[in-house]
Design a protein around this motif. Structure first.
Motif, PDB file in Angstrom:
ATOM      1  N   ASN A   1      30.335  39.721 -76.993  1.00 11.39           N
ATOM      2  CA  ASN A   1      30.433  40.493 -78.237  1.00 11.39           C
ATOM      3  C   ASN A   1      29.377  40.018 -79.219  1.00 11.39           C
ATOM      4  N   GLU A   2      28.863  40.958 -80.006  1.00 12.52           N
ATOM      5  CA  GLU A   2      27.865  40.604 -81.024  1.00 12.52           C
ATOM      6  C   GLU A   2      28.296  41.153 -82.357  1.00 12.52           C
ATOM      7  N   ALA A   3      27.967  40.438 -83.443  1.00 16.65           N
ATOM      8  CA  ALA A   3      28.215  40.987 -84.773  1.00 16.65           C
ATOM      9  C   ALA A   3      27.130  40.501 -85.702  1.00 16.65           C
ATOM     10  N   GLN A   4      26.515  41.421 -86.437  1.00 14.81           N
ATOM     11  CA  GLN A   4      25.531  41.016 -87.443  1.00 14.81           C
ATOM     12  C   GLN A   4      26.310  40.684 -88.710  1.00 14.81           C
ATOM     13  N   GLU A   5      26.178  39.462 -89.196  1.00 12.40           N
ATOM     14  CA  GLU A   5      26.954  39.072 -90.376  1.00 12.40           C
ATOM     15  C   GLU A   5      26.038  38.572 -91.467  1.00 12.40           C
ATOM     16  N   GLY A   6      26.301  39.025 -92.685  1.00 14.26           N
ATOM     17  CA  GLY A   6      25.624  38.524 -93.874  1.00 14.26           C
ATOM     18  C   GLY A   6      24.114  38.442 -93.707  1.00 14.26           C
ATOM     19  N   ALA A   7      23.560  37.336 -94.221  1.00 13.82           N
ATOM     20  CA  ALA A   7      22.111  37.164 -94.218  1.00 13.82           C
ATOM     21  C   ALA A   7      21.633  36.467 -92.952  1.00 13.82           C
ATOM     22  N   CYS A   8      22.475  36.430 -91.961  1.00 10.19           N
ATOM     23  CA  CYS A   8      22.176  35.738 -90.719  1.00 10.19           C
ATOM     24  C   CYS A   8      20.925  36.332 -90.065  1.00 10.19           C
ATOM     25  N   PRO A   9      19.966  35.495 -89.634  1.00 11.81           N
ATOM     26  CA  PRO A   9      18.735  36.047 -89.062  1.00 11.81           C
ATOM     27  C   PRO A   9      18.926  36.770 -87.730  1.00 11.81           C
ATOM     28  N   GLY A  10      19.985  36.556 -87.067  1.00 12.74           N
ATOM     29  CA  GLY A  10      20.256  37.254 -85.798  1.00 12.74           C
ATOM     30  C   GLY A  10      21.754  37.459 -85.686  1.00 12.74           C
ATOM     31  N   PRO A  11      22.176  38.167 -84.643  1.00 12.68           N
ATOM     32  CA  PRO A  11      23.617  38.398 -84.529  1.00 12.68           C
ATOM     33  C   PRO A  11      24.376  37.130 -84.124  1.00 12.68           C
ATOM     34  N   THR A  12      25.629  37.018 -84.606  1.00 12.80           N
ATOM     35  CA  THR A  12      26.540  36.011 -84.079  1.00 12.80           C
ATOM     36  C   THR A  12      27.050  36.559 -82.754  1.00 12.80           C
ATOM     37  N   GLU A  13      26.993  35.756 -81.716  1.00 14.50           N
ATOM     38  CA  GLU A  13      27.394  36.260 -80.397  1.00 14.50           C
ATOM     39  C   GLU A  13      28.521  35.417 -79.837  1.00 14.50           C
ATOM     40  N   LYS A  14      29.518  36.100 -79.304  1.00 13.53           N
ATOM     41  CA  LYS A  14      30.670  35.384 -78.757  1.00 13.53           C
ATOM     42  C   LYS A  14      30.799  35.721 -77.271  1.00 13.53           C
ATOM     43  N   LEU A  15      30.959  34.690 -76.464  1.00  7.42           N
ATOM     44  CA  LEU A  15      31.188  34.920 -75.029  1.00  7.42           C
ATOM     45  C   LEU A  15      32.629  34.567 -74.692  1.00  7.42           C
ATOM     46  N   LEU A  16      33.274  35.461 -73.969  1.00  9.69           N
ATOM     47  CA  LEU A  16      34.577  35.137 -73.377  1.00  9.69           C
ATOM     48  C   LEU A  16      34.278  34.672 -71.952  1.00  9.69           C
ATOM     49  N   LEU A  17      34.708  33.475 -71.632  1.00 13.48           N
ATOM     50  CA  LEU A  17      34.352  32.879 -70.336  1.00 13.48           C
ATOM     51  C   LEU A  17      35.577  32.702 -69.461  1.00 13.48           C
ATOM     52  N   ARG A  18      35.408  33.046 -68.176  1.00 19.27           N
ATOM     53  CA  ARG A  18      36.489  32.842 -67.213  1.00 19.27           C
ATOM     54  C   ARG A  18      36.189  31.565 -66.440  1.00 19.27           C
ATOM     55  N   LEU A  19      37.186  30.665 -66.415  1.00 16.65           N
ATOM     56  CA  LEU A  19      37.015  29.372 -65.749  1.00 16.65           C
ATOM     57  C   LEU A  19      37.495  29.490 -64.301  1.00 16.65           C
TER      58      LEU A  19
ATOM     59  N   LYS B   1      29.511  31.694 -97.077  1.00 14.11           N
ATOM     60  CA  LYS B   1      30.043  33.022 -97.377  1.00 14.11           C
ATOM     61  C   LYS B   1      30.267  33.848 -96.140  1.00 14.11           C
ATOM     62  N   SER B   2      29.410  33.628 -95.144  1.00 12.07           N
ATOM     63  CA  SER B   2      29.544  34.536 -94.017  1.00 12.07           C
ATOM     64  C   SER B   2      29.268  33.809 -92.729  1.00 12.07           C
ATOM     65  N   TYR B   3      28.497  34.385 -91.890  1.00 13.35           N
ATOM     66  CA  TYR B   3      28.289  34.050 -90.500  1.00 13.35           C
ATOM     67  C   TYR B   3      28.904  32.752 -89.964  1.00 13.35           C
ATOM     68  N   GLY B   4      29.812  32.979 -89.070  1.00 16.15           N
ATOM     69  CA  GLY B   4      30.414  31.859 -88.375  1.00 16.15           C
ATOM     70  C   GLY B   4      31.345  31.044 -89.246  1.00 16.15           C
TER      71      GLY B   4
END
Ligand code: SF4
Length: 361
Positions: A74-92, A337-340
């Motif tokens: 998943n990706e989300a562009q947040e606030g003044a962040c220079p790139g998207p915050t990216e989240k990985l769901l991982l299967r172990l 304020k934002s990202y992460g």
């Protein structure tokens, strides 16, 4: 007695060196294997082409090599962040799910790592808490999160790698301290392409007192962040009942003071502002009392709304007033304020959804 087959990425360089010595392989061989695992991020023993075929076969008989599998991105562009915050769901390998997050900033790329697959502490504002207790992640499963993020960066043509780590994802790191410290050791081993200085690694905790005391004398150069969220014992108990009752503020404060004195490093007190809960001037004054006795800095963060959990983000006026009161008292304060920002709280949302799906199917 035969040893259980272990995932080779769980071993620190020192542990692997001992295992190699048992089969009469030199120490540099362990270094070579670790380079394949953590610089080249190979997924199979066959890819370790500088090793003899016989040794590769021996390794495959002795160890497993099972990197976490990306189940969702998943990706989300947040606030003044220079790139998207990216989240990985991982299967172990055992089917358990965990999450890891990439948070880019202008001069660094931070990975937020999970340390457990759920959390027994069940803080009221936290998505992971809704999952209940999970199992501890192994060191290899933690380092595997960084490898997965670096793989993701490389696959999309980005040349950067993860530069900073926060153990602030799913789970309480200091309820899994030995594995977290082994992961730190591997991540910070010099000479790897992806090596990260311990000074750029932060361990975040709700305040597990006995483990903080041990960390103070561990010789690790990692930073410590403590989720405080209220400096009133009763309010803290309402927000994080198990953590606050087990590790009360009047016992936590001297341990943090000892940690700061012993390491010469400030403790970061993380304070998530929640509207109508911990955002008054009385709350600020109590926080000042708690923080004034030792070397620390305050990290004020916004609440990251989570479906089905009823808290509200404070207005920017309330947040600024609260911050100004702390600054007037001479405290060092950062405002996120934002990202992460509330990653710790937001972490577990994907895994919770993943669990819902698997319960339904
Ligand atoms: S905030 Fe941290 S300690 Fe509390 S339930 Fe969530 S993961 Fe566990």
């Amino acid at each position: 007695m035969t040893r259980p087959i272990q995932n080779i990425t769980d071993l620190t360089l020192q542990q692997l060196t001992l295992r190699m010595a048992e089969i009469k392989e030199p120490a540099w061989r362990a270094k070579q294997i670790h380079q394949w695992l953590f610089s080249h991020r190979v997924h199979t023993f066959e890819e370790m082409t500088t090793l003899s075929k016989a040794l590769r076969e021996r390794l495959a008989e002795t160890f497993t090599l099972t990197p976490p599998e990306v189940a969702q991105h998943n990706e989300a562009q947040e606030g003044a962040c220079p790139g998207p915050t990216e989240k990985l769901l991982l299967r172990l390998p055992d089917g358990a799910m965990t999450e890891t997050v990439l948070i880019p900033a202008t001069n660094r790329i931070t990975a937020c790592l999970s340390t457990q697959t759920g959390c027994a502490l069940q803080c009221k504002f936290c998505a992971t808490g809704t999952l209940g207790a999970g199992r501890n992640l192994t060191p290899g499963e933690m380092v595997g999160q960084v490898n997965a993020l670096n793989d993701m960066l490389a696959a999309s043509g980005r040349e950067q790698k993860v530069t900073n780590i926060v153990f602030m994802g799913m789970g309480e790191p200091l309820l899994n301290t030995p594995n977290v410290l082994d992961a730190v050791e591997t991540l910070s081993t010099r000479g790897y392409d992806s090596a990260i200085s311990q000074r750029k690694i932060t361990i975040s905790t709700v305040g597990v007192i006995p483990e903080i005391a041990k960390l103070a004398t561990s010789g690790m150069k990692t930073k410590l962040a403590v989720s405080l969220h209220s400096a009133f014992q009763e309010k803290r108990e309402a927000l994080m009942p198990l953590a606050a009752r087990n590790y009360p503020l009047n016992e936590l404060q001297p341990v943090l003071a000892h940690y700061a004195k012993k390491t010469g490093e400030p403790v970061t007190l993380v304070y998530m502002l929640l509207e109508g809960v911990n955002d008054t001037m009385d709350d600020a004054r109590q926080l000042i009392r708690f923080a004034s006795g030792f070397f620390c800095k305050i990290n004020l963060i916004d609440y990251n709304s989570i479906v089905n959990i009823n808290f509200t983000t404070v207005s920017s006026e309330t947040r600024d007033r609260f911050r100004d009161r702390l600054l007037e008292a001479g405290l060092q304060v950062t405002l996120r304020k934002s990202y992460g920002t509330s990653i710790h709280a937001a972490c577990g949302q994907l895994a919770a959804k993943g669990m819902e799906h698997s319960h339904k199917s």
